[in-house]
Structures are given as structure tokens and as C-alpha cells.
Design a protein around this motif. Structure first.
Motif, PDB file in Angstrom:
ATOM      1  N   ASN A  53       0.828  -1.205   0.000  1.00 12.04           N
ATOM      2  CA  ASN A  53       0.000   0.000   0.000  1.00 12.04           C
ATOM      3  C   ASN A  53       0.865   1.259   0.000  1.00 12.04           C
ATOM      4  O   ASN A  53       0.545   2.262  -0.650  1.00 12.04           O
ATOM      5  CB  ASN A  53      -0.921   0.013   1.229  1.00 12.04           C
ATOM      6  N   ALA A  98       1.010   4.243  -2.777  1.00 11.45           N
ATOM      7  CA  ALA A  98       0.825   5.657  -2.417  1.00 11.45           C
ATOM      8  C   ALA A  98       1.974   6.503  -2.944  1.00 11.45           C
ATOM      9  O   ALA A  98       1.773   7.639  -3.418  1.00 11.45           O
ATOM     10  CB  ALA A  98       0.705   5.799  -0.902  1.00 11.45           C
ATOM     11  N   GLU A 156       0.119  10.252   5.305  1.00 15.82           N
ATOM     12  CA  GLU A 156      -0.888   9.249   4.959  1.00 15.82           C
ATOM     13  C   GLU A 156      -0.662   7.913   5.684  1.00 15.82           C
ATOM     14  O   GLU A 156      -1.470   6.998   5.559  1.00 15.82           O
ATOM     15  CB  GLU A 156      -0.865   8.982   3.447  1.00 15.82           C
ATOM     16  N   LEU A 199      -2.971   4.539   5.952  1.00 20.16           N
ATOM     17  CA  LEU A 199      -2.510   3.351   5.249  1.00 20.16           C
ATOM     18  C   LEU A 199      -2.368   2.146   6.180  1.00 20.16           C
ATOM     19  O   LEU A 199      -2.357   1.003   5.730  1.00 20.16           O
ATOM     20  CB  LEU A 199      -1.171   3.622   4.565  1.00 20.16           C
TER      21      LEU A 199
END
Length: 481
Positions: free
Chosen positions: A379, A383, A434, A438
């Protein structure tokens, strides 16, 4: 000798429910024999045997449970035949009816038909208990359908699931057991009045070779006993394949129970989930801190016995020579009751466990945090790519940091610090803000919560619909020992 001076089966002395213990008791069995003799005499009278009077039938009806066990024991010692001992004892209790008791019948008329009644009633007990047990676990699954937990394959950390979704895996197997129990119960038939080798020869003689009446006799006793149909053909006994069919279903349930209890034992070791533990319960005589999963250990122990009993039925059915042989009798006296008693006990303990299972979300959360950073690496790479990064370059950065963190965990005994390393690596600055999102465990459980809801609606609720009344009246299971 006192009760404590000779062996007693722990299945009845320690564990079994009163209803299942009664179902295989002498009182149930031998009163059922008498009931079968009454069914037979009633049907024979209806079909024109005028020697059988209403007074005889009434006398038999009044003495179904009036069993003189000392007299039976004395007669069996003398006659070396259990059925004839009971015929004699019933005749003593019913002097008017004595001449027509067991008229035209063979021993297996009472022994086998009584067994089928007892097996049917035993299945009814188990089916209702299984439905209640499924309901208890279903409630647990719904409550915990959203709670993320670390999934395991090979008992190694894998992708996340939820506590409720994992419980649904257990539920699926129990639903299959409910299907199997119900199918087995539906398929069960009566032996009926078939005579000594299944040819109905004695009844053909009794009714002057009127086959229509002989068929009617079979149908009448079958209906009186509460069965829709009898087996179309039998030898002296109903075919022992029936026993194998039933015990294989019970053994399959034993495998389910063993798997579930083992899973709970593994999770108890991880301190994520525990079976109920009573206030004054002692886990170990030496280690006072211990909370051993003794209920699930009992389930596993008894489930192994239940699985093993199925082999008795397979061996027995394989050696029934021609119309029958008596080497089935002693084995069936043990294997059939023990299978039902064991299944009954396992169900009671399972319900007790499901009603009181304790989940420890903080322990689960801590274990997720130990593993999730590694699972989140893909992930994080995605990103970074969205921020303009090169997928291959990002992968190399993640690989290096992951190996450093893994070494810190395995060789140095530290916590998983991969995220801290990422936060300290300037290359990843574009996604620093983030990272919390995440790493939200809920984003790693896929459709597990929705699967639980859909499973309840499409599978569990329809399966339990016929048992609404039983479930609404269920009581908590208290384990005495």
C-alpha cells in the motif's frame, strides 16, 4: 458391591445430559420393547385376530413401565436369552395377555425396532442441541464481525481477517453437520414386522398367506411407532449399514468440534481469545497463574473417541453374514450409545464455550501492530507511485528498511519499527501524512464484515428457522465437572 466398587462409564457418571442418558437407559429400552409388543398385538387385532381382546391390550398398556428387573435377571440367567426373559416377565405382569405377547415375532422385532426408535430420538436431541449451539456461535460472530485480527495460514501470520469472519468458518462446518444430522434423521426408517429372516413367513402363516394383511401389519406397527416408512427389505435385522451411516455423521461432527476447539486452544495460547473461566476454577495444581483451556481440551479428547467409534460400525456392517450374525450385538451395545452420549456431551461443552468466550481486543491489536507494517508495504509503494515515485526504486527502499526492521525484531528482540524507519527516511516524506490511514487495520480485512452479514442472512438464519422455538427457550449450559 457399591457403585464406587466397580467401573462406571464417565460418559454417564460425569458428563452426559439427563435426557441422552435416559434415552439409552434400560427403562427406555425395555419399556419400548413392551410398547412394541403392544403395537404388534393392536395391529394383529385390527387385522382380525379375534383371540386378542381389548382387555389384553389394556392390561399390556397398564404395564409398559412396570418392569420387574430382578425377575428379568433371574429368567435371563436361566434361559440365556434376554428377549425371552422380558417376554416372560411381561407375561407375569400381564397374565391375560401372556399367550399373545410376541405373537409371530422374532427377537429382532423388539431389539432392532427399539434401537431405531432410540436412534431416532437420539438424533432429535442432537439436532436441537446443535441448532442452539450454532445460534450461540452466530451471535458471537455478529458481535465481532468488524474486529480485525491477524489471520494465519500454516499458523504463520497472514493477511488480516476479523474475529467474526473466523467464527463463520466454524459455523459453516457446524451448518454442514446440521444438514447431515437432519438428512440422517429424515432417511431413518423402521424395521417393522419382517419375521426371522426378513421373509415375513411367520406372519404369512398367521394370516393364512394373505400378503395384503401382512403388508398392512407392517404398515400399522410402523405408523404406531411414529415412522413414515419401514425398510422395504431386511434380513433378520435391519441392515447394519444404517448404523454406519449414523455413526459416520456423528464422527464427522466430532472432526468439526475437534477443529474448532483446537483453534480456540491456539488462540488462547496467543491470549487473543479464551473459553469461560470460573471464579474459583484452578488451572494447575502447581502453577497458580495458569488458565488452561480445559473445556476445549475435553472437547478434543471426547471428539477423538467419537471419531474412533465410527470404525466399529464399518467393521460390523462388513461382517454381517447373509441374513445376519450375532457378532454385532455386544459391539453395538457399546458403540451406539457411546457415540450418541459423546456427541451430546461435546455439544453441551461447545455451547458452554460459545456462550462465554472472551475476546481480548488489545492483545489482538498489539499483534496486528507487530505484523501490519510488513503487510502495508504494498500500500505504501502504491501511495508513493501516486505521488510521482518510481515503483522499482520505492520497492528497493522498502525492501532494505523491512529487512532492517525484521533483524531488529528477530535478532535483537525489539518491536516492529518499520514505520518509524519509514518516517525517518526522507525518500518517503511525500506519504508521511498518509501513513496512519494506510495502516488502519480495517482497510486490510477486505469484505470480511460484509461476508459475515451475508452469511447470516443467506445461510445461518434459514438453517435455524425451523428451530426458533427451541432457540428462544435455550438455557445456558452449566458444566458440573
Amino acid at each position: 458391591m457399591s457403585a464406587n466398587s466397580k467401573y462406571q462409564s464417565p460418559l454417564t457418571s460425569r458428563y452426559a445430559s439427563d435426557e441422552m442418558a435416559y434415552n439409552f437407559s434400560n427403562d427406555k429400552r425395555f419399556s419400548t420393547w413392551r410398547q412394541l409388543w403392544l403395537y404388534l398385538a393392536t395391529a394383529e387385532q385390527q387385522l382380525g385376530l379375534t383371540d386378542i381382546t381389548d382387555a389384553m391390550l389394556d392390561e399390556m398398556r397398564q404395564n409398559l413401565h412396570n418392569i420387574d428387573y430382578p425377575l428379568v435377571a433371574e429368567e435371563e440367567r436361566r434361559r440365556r436369552h434376554d428377549v425371552m426373559a422380558h417376554v416372560h416377565a411381561f407375561g407375569v405382569a400381564c397374565p391375560q395377555a401372556a399367550p399373545i405377547i410376541h405373537l409371530g415375532a422374532t427377537s429382532c422385532y423388539v431389539t432392532d425396532n427399539a434401537d431405531l426408535i432410540i436412534l431416532r430420538d437420539g438424533l432429535d436431541i442432537l439436532i436441537e442441541k446443535l441448532a442452539v449451539t450454532i445460534d450461540s456461535l452466530a451471535q458471537f460472530a455478529v458481535v465481532h464481525k468488524d474486529l480485525p485480527t491477524l489471520g494465519f495460514t500454516h499458523f504463520q501470520p497472514a493477511q488480516l481477517t476479523t474475529v467474526g469472519k473466523r467464527a463463520c468458518l466454524w459455523l459453516q462446518e457446524l451448518l454442514w453437520d446440521l444438514r447431515n444430522f437432519t438428512r440422517c434423521r429424515t432417511d431413518l426408517r423402521f424395521r417393522g414386522a419382517k419375521g426371522t429372516t426378513g421373509t415375513q413367513a411367520s406372519f404369512m402363516a398367521l394370516f393364512d398367506r394373505d400378503f395384503a394383511k401382512v403388508e398392512q401389519l407392517d404398515e400399522l406397527v410402523t405408523k404406531q411407532a411414529g415412522f413414515e416408512k419401514s425398510y422395504a427389505v431386511t434380513g433378520q435385522t435391519y441392515l447394519r449399514k444404517v448404523d454406519a451411516d449414523i455413526l459416520s455423521v456423528l464422527a464427522s461432527f466430532g472432526a468439526t468440534a475437534h477443529k474448532i476447539a483446537t483453534d480456540i486452544r491456539l488462540l488462547a495460547n496467543l491470549k487473543e481469545l479464551e473459553e469461560p473461566f470460573e471464579k474459583h476454577q484452578i488451572g494447575s495444581s502447581a502453577m497458580a497463574y495458569k488458565r488452561n483451556p480445559m473445556r476445549c481440551e475435553r472437547i478434543c479428547s471426547l471428539a477423538r473417541h467419537l471419531i474412533a467409534l465410527s470404525s466399529d460400525a464399518y467393521h460390523t456392517t462388513s461382517v454381517q453374514w447373509l441374513e445376519r450374525t450375532l457378532d454385532d450385538s455386544a459391539n453395538r451395545r457399546i458403540s451406539l450409545p457411546e457415540a450418541f452420549l459423546t456427541a451430546d456431551i461435546v455439544l453441551s461443552v461447545l455451547q458452554n464455550v460459545f456462550d462465554g468466550m472472551v475476546v481480548y481486543p488489545k492483545v489482538i491489536e498489539r499483534r496486528i501492530k507487530q505484523e501490519l507494517p510488513f503487510m502495508a508495504t504494498e500500500n505504501i509503494i502504491m501511495a508513493m507511485v501516486k505521488k510521482g515515485g518510481d515503483r522499482q526504486v520505492c520497492h528497493e527502499h522498502i525492501r532494505v528498511l523491512s529487512h532492517q526492521s525484521a533483524y531488529h525484531v528477530k535478532a535483537e528482540g525489539g518491536e516492529n519499527d518499520l514505520i518509524e524507519r519509514i518516517k525517518n527516511e526522507p525518500y518517503f516524506e511525500p506519504v508521511w501524512d498518509e501513513l496512519d490511514a494506510l495502516l488502519d487495520p480495517a482497510t486490510f480485512t477486505g469484505a470480511a464484515p460484509q461476508q459475515v452479514t451475508r452469511f447470516m442472512e443467506s445461510e445461518v438464519q434459514p438453517a435455524l428457522a425451523p428451530f426458533t422455538k427451541v432457540i428462544s427457550n435455550k438455557a445456558s449450559v452449566q458444566l458440573e465437572v
